[in-house]
Design a protein around this motif. Sequence first.
Motif, mmCIF file in Angstrom:
data_model
loop_
_atom_site.group_PDB
_atom_site.id
_atom_site.type_symbol
_atom_site.label_atom_id
_atom_site.label_comp_id
_atom_site.label_asym_id
_atom_site.label_seq_id
_atom_site.Cartn_x
_atom_site.Cartn_y
_atom_site.Cartn_z
ATOM 1 N N ILE A 1 0.695 -1.282 -0.051
ATOM 2 C CA ILE A 1 0.051 0.224 -0.242
ATOM 3 C C ILE A 1 0.854 1.342 0.067
ATOM 4 O O ILE A 1 0.724 2.265 -0.625
ATOM 5 C CB ILE A 1 -0.944 0.058 1.174
ATOM 6 C CG1 ILE A 1 -1.972 -1.228 0.885
ATOM 7 C CG2 ILE A 1 -1.632 1.241 1.511
ATOM 8 C CD1 ILE A 1 -2.731 -1.594 2.293
ATOM 9 N N LEU A 2 1.808 1.212 0.793
ATOM 10 C CA LEU A 2 2.808 2.302 0.977
ATOM 11 C C LEU A 2 3.549 2.623 -0.547
ATOM 12 O O LEU A 2 3.437 3.711 -0.958
ATOM 13 C CB LEU A 2 3.900 2.220 1.943
ATOM 14 C CG LEU A 2 3.569 2.411 3.426
ATOM 15 C CD1 LEU A 2 4.596 2.175 4.277
ATOM 16 C CD2 LEU A 2 3.380 3.912 3.454
ATOM 17 N N VAL A 3 3.886 1.700 -0.924
ATOM 18 C CA VAL A 3 4.630 1.652 -2.401
ATOM 19 C C VAL A 3 3.622 2.223 -3.373
ATOM 20 O O VAL A 3 4.028 3.242 -4.103
ATOM 21 C CB VAL A 3 5.365 0.308 -2.676
ATOM 22 C CG1 VAL A 3 5.776 0.430 -4.104
ATOM 23 C CG2 VAL A 3 6.161 0.226 -2.166
ATOM 24 N N TYR A 4 2.435 1.794 -3.557
ATOM 25 C CA TYR A 4 1.367 2.147 -4.517
ATOM 26 C C TYR A 4 1.103 3.392 -4.278
ATOM 27 O O TYR A 4 0.716 4.419 -5.212
ATOM 28 C CB TYR A 4 0.198 1.137 -4.693
ATOM 29 C CG TYR A 4 0.758 0.009 -5.329
ATOM 30 C CD1 TYR A 4 1.645 -0.207 -6.224
ATOM 31 C CD2 TYR A 4 0.421 -1.453 -4.688
ATOM 32 C CE1 TYR A 4 2.248 -1.503 -6.688
ATOM 33 C CE2 TYR A 4 0.721 -2.709 -5.275
ATOM 34 C CZ TYR A 4 1.716 -2.701 -6.102
ATOM 35 O OH TYR A 4 1.949 -3.786 -6.580
ATOM 36 N N THR A 5 0.933 3.693 -3.149
ATOM 37 C CA THR A 5 0.568 5.170 -2.714
ATOM 38 C C THR A 5 1.609 6.380 -3.157
ATOM 39 O O THR A 5 1.587 7.041 -3.939
ATOM 40 C CB THR A 5 0.310 5.408 -1.147
ATOM 41 O OG1 THR A 5 -0.597 4.555 -0.766
ATOM 42 C CG2 THR A 5 -0.198 6.772 -1.163
ATOM 43 N N ALA A 6 2.863 5.850 -3.029
ATOM 44 C CA ALA A 6 3.920 6.808 -3.479
ATOM 45 C C ALA A 6 3.842 6.939 -5.066
ATOM 46 O O ALA A 6 4.092 7.823 -5.800
ATOM 47 C CB ALA A 6 5.237 6.255 -2.988
ATOM 48 N N GLN A 7 3.608 5.644 -5.600
ATOM 49 C CA GLN A 7 3.639 5.478 -7.025
ATOM 50 C C GLN A 7 2.633 6.286 -7.610
ATOM 51 O O GLN A 7 2.657 7.071 -8.800
ATOM 52 C CB GLN A 7 3.578 4.081 -7.573
ATOM 53 C CG GLN A 7 3.308 3.698 -8.772
ATOM 54 C CD GLN A 7 2.893 2.332 -9.135
ATOM 55 O OE1 GLN A 7 4.003 1.351 -8.963
ATOM 56 N NE2 GLN A 7 1.834 1.950 -9.486
ATOM 57 N N GLY A 8 1.336 6.265 -6.989
ATOM 58 C CA GLY A 8 0.393 7.215 -7.953
ATOM 59 C C GLY A 8 0.187 8.536 -7.444
ATOM 60 O O GLY A 8 -0.358 9.091 -8.196
ATOM 61 N N LEU A 9 0.970 8.895 -6.452
ATOM 62 C CA LEU A 9 0.993 10.295 -6.003
ATOM 63 C C LEU A 9 1.105 11.503 -6.975
ATOM 64 O O LEU A 9 0.340 12.380 -7.262
ATOM 65 C CB LEU A 9 1.619 10.626 -4.664
ATOM 66 C CG LEU A 9 0.792 10.319 -3.577
ATOM 67 C CD1 LEU A 9 1.637 10.467 -2.345
ATOM 68 C CD2 LEU A 9 -0.376 11.451 -3.321
ATOM 69 N N PRO A 10 2.252 11.111 -7.766
ATOM 70 C CA PRO A 10 2.839 12.365 -8.676
ATOM 71 C C PRO A 10 1.558 12.646 -9.718
ATOM 72 O O PRO A 10 1.438 13.944 -9.744
ATOM 73 C CB PRO A 10 3.891 11.769 -9.198
ATOM 74 C CG PRO A 10 4.442 10.707 -8.384
ATOM 75 C CD PRO A 10 3.266 10.179 -7.636
ATOM 76 N N LEU A 11 1.119 11.783 -10.498
ATOM 77 C CA LEU A 11 0.136 11.968 -11.388
ATOM 78 C C LEU A 11 -1.136 12.444 -11.052
ATOM 79 O O LEU A 11 -1.676 13.388 -11.595
ATOM 80 C CB LEU A 11 0.021 10.673 -12.198
ATOM 81 C CG LEU A 11 -0.837 10.996 -13.561
ATOM 82 C CD1 LEU A 11 0.123 11.412 -14.653
ATOM 83 C CD2 LEU A 11 -1.238 9.519 -14.257
ATOM 84 N N ALA A 12 -1.445 11.969 -9.687
ATOM 85 C CA ALA A 12 -2.892 12.506 -9.084
ATOM 86 C C ALA A 12 -2.545 13.861 -8.671
ATOM 87 O O ALA A 12 -3.402 14.731 -9.212
ATOM 88 C CB ALA A 12 -3.078 11.449 -7.850
ATOM 89 N N VAL A 13 -1.443 14.347 -8.157
ATOM 90 C CA VAL A 13 -1.384 15.652 -7.745
ATOM 91 C C VAL A 13 -1.337 16.648 -9.139
ATOM 92 O O VAL A 13 -2.097 17.626 -9.048
ATOM 93 C CB VAL A 13 0.029 16.004 -6.991
ATOM 94 C CG1 VAL A 13 0.450 17.349 -6.718
ATOM 95 C CG2 VAL A 13 -0.073 15.098 -5.605
ATOM 96 N N PHE A 14 -0.581 16.053 -9.936
ATOM 97 C CA PHE A 14 -0.599 16.519 -11.312
ATOM 98 C C PHE A 14 -1.687 16.961 -11.965
ATOM 99 O O PHE A 14 -2.371 18.235 -12.039
ATOM 100 C CB PHE A 14 0.289 15.950 -12.261
ATOM 101 C CG PHE A 14 0.626 16.831 -13.424
ATOM 102 C CD1 PHE A 14 1.441 17.967 -13.688
ATOM 103 C CD2 PHE A 14 0.090 16.372 -14.667
ATOM 104 C CE1 PHE A 14 1.809 18.475 -14.892
ATOM 105 C CE2 PHE A 14 0.051 17.083 -15.943
ATOM 106 C CZ PHE A 14 0.957 18.254 -15.816
ATOM 107 N N ILE A 15 -2.717 15.941 -12.137
ATOM 108 C CA ILE A 15 -3.770 16.056 -12.720
ATOM 109 C C ILE A 15 -4.936 16.623 -11.879
ATOM 110 O O ILE A 15 -5.579 17.971 -12.250
ATOM 111 C CB ILE A 15 -4.487 14.680 -13.135
ATOM 112 C CG1 ILE A 15 -3.669 14.107 -14.083
ATOM 113 C CG2 ILE A 15 -6.080 14.801 -13.493
ATOM 114 C CD1 ILE A 15 -3.979 12.752 -14.408
ATOM 115 N N LEU A 16 -4.978 16.585 -10.462
ATOM 116 C CA LEU A 16 -6.048 17.257 -9.723
ATOM 117 C C LEU A 16 -5.763 18.582 -9.507
ATOM 118 O O LEU A 16 -6.510 19.546 -9.519
ATOM 119 C CB LEU A 16 -6.122 16.472 -8.352
ATOM 120 C CG LEU A 16 -6.894 15.005 -8.546
ATOM 121 C CD1 LEU A 16 -6.412 14.504 -7.137
ATOM 122 C CD2 LEU A 16 -8.171 15.018 -8.775
ATOM 123 N N SER A 17 -4.429 18.963 -9.510
ATOM 124 C CA SER A 17 -4.079 20.585 -9.170
ATOM 125 C C SER A 17 -4.744 21.263 -10.422
ATOM 126 O O SER A 17 -5.104 22.702 -10.429
ATOM 127 C CB SER A 17 -2.604 20.730 -8.994
ATOM 128 O OG SER A 17 -1.927 20.519 -9.967
#
Lengths: 279, 309
Positions: free
Chosen positions: A146-162
């Motif tokens: 869960i930790l690894v996948y959270t870190a993996q998913g965050l960059p794109l999520a932050v980019f698109i959501l912002s």
Amino acid sequence: MSRARSSPWRSVAAHAALITYTAIALFPVIVIVINSFKTRQAIFRSPLSLPDAETFSLVGYQTVMTQGDFFLYFQNSLIVTVASLFFVLLFGAMAAFALAEYRFRGNPLMGLYLALGIMIPIRLGTVAILQLMVASGLVNTLTALILVYTAQGLPLAVFILSEFMKQVSEDLKNAGRIDGLSEYRIFFRLVLPLVRPAMATVGVFTMIPIWNDLWFPLILAPAEATKTITLGAQIFLGQFVTNWNAVLSALSLAILPVLILYLIFSRQLIRGITAGAVK
Amino acid sequence: MTVQPASKKPIRWHIAVFLAPALLVYTVVMILPLFGTLQLSLFRGTPEAQVFVGLENFRTLLGDPRWSASFWNALWNNVWFFIIHMAVQNPIGILLAALLSNPRLRLRGFYRTAIFVPTILSFVIVGFVWKLILSPIWGVAPSLLDLVGLKSLFAPWLGKEEYALTTLGLISVWQFVGIPMMLIYAALLAIPDEILEAAEYDGITGMAQFWKIKLPLILPSIGIISVLTFVGNFNAFDLIYSSQGAMAGPNFSTDILGTFLYRTFFGFQLQIGDPNMGATIASMMFFIILAGVCLYLFGIQTRLRRYQF
């Protein structure tokens, strides 16, 4: 606009090309699924025909159900995917809000730092990630994944959501501020509900690679109790490689849930890709 | 933006609260391990007693014949894997997108959804499905070729050294063609109708319109797809591992950097795992990917002309 190009010949040619490619895309999947319902002899005698009363058989599915612990694997995959998705969306949206909403020193730098992970795959840090997990006693736990996948998913999520959060009406937020809402309430009560469609898109994008990943389950959580469905299927297929009924059934069982989810969410996914790509 | 009058304000703690969780997880689980891996590649020895050796590991990887043969083999295979994607996946994707972007085409949604199906499947499924279909034991592929009278062409492609990697490349193309298709499709839809109408008044239609008007306009998307393909290919592992195993058979002919890293890090057969050399290979992959991304960002992206509508 296409007055000049709408000759029937052209349209037939376009359909012919698209049907051919659709057949290429779907054929392997269809062959696997129909053969999973056949007896062993029928699988080999006539691989391309549909099962009939004589050749119909569920023996492969019985093997899968009794041999592999697929319910456990499925449950593990579900826990990992849902939990990672939750954290990616929550943390990602919070960070995206901070970057989109407030002016503070280091904001652009922070955005750039978080965007690094879009291009550089987390897999390259595997050696040190494994050491980290060993040191913190998280090997063979779902938490590690869960930790690894959270870190993996965050960059794109932050980019698109912002990008989406910048479009939320300024007046609405300021009205909330005048009414005395705290910044947290503004985020959770006003902004989050408004970017729900973008969250769904990010969710689908985040979910597929997590569900399908083989690398990290293989390295961080290969124990029987923490196998995900992808790893479980991989090992099962390797062990039962000569049992064609079982292999075909296992493949079909692995394909169907993803396929059903895809058909439900395909509109969202396609809209997400097409909206994100316009830029 | 919340631009309050520029006076002395209290520290806005909520910004830190909003940023902290994402920043923490991202830094601890992704960025620090990335640097940790780079750092490990400069050390040797047992986990308890690591000795700094500078670039010695890289010298071993590139200079020691036992290592360098495998490394160059994996790198070359990886380059070939990438070439297949660029030469097959992206043109097919563009073609499909061009066909789909015709607004008069019926069943667009169906084609789009169907062609994207392989992309959502896991590598494990895709690897095994194709392994079964191409298997000479089962005979789906030979009997299909028989239908078109080409049975004599059949060979156990995944088992032959000279074909295996190309076959896997094409399988991967089959799986991922949906992504360039979608991105190009989106780019084509974004071209304003007035431009196309103007072209038609000038007599530019059909193929000529595609080459002269649309293709230049979608070049930035093609650039993005190329760099995504590059990163994906040089980071690939799952498909090869699930269809050919960690040994990337036959005789390492399908070995790419991902499988090479896995074998080195975890060991295989009689060789035991070597975290330092694993980190060295991962660092090489990091530099290759970084070089590719930088080349794109500074060399290609800035030179592509973008049109504002």
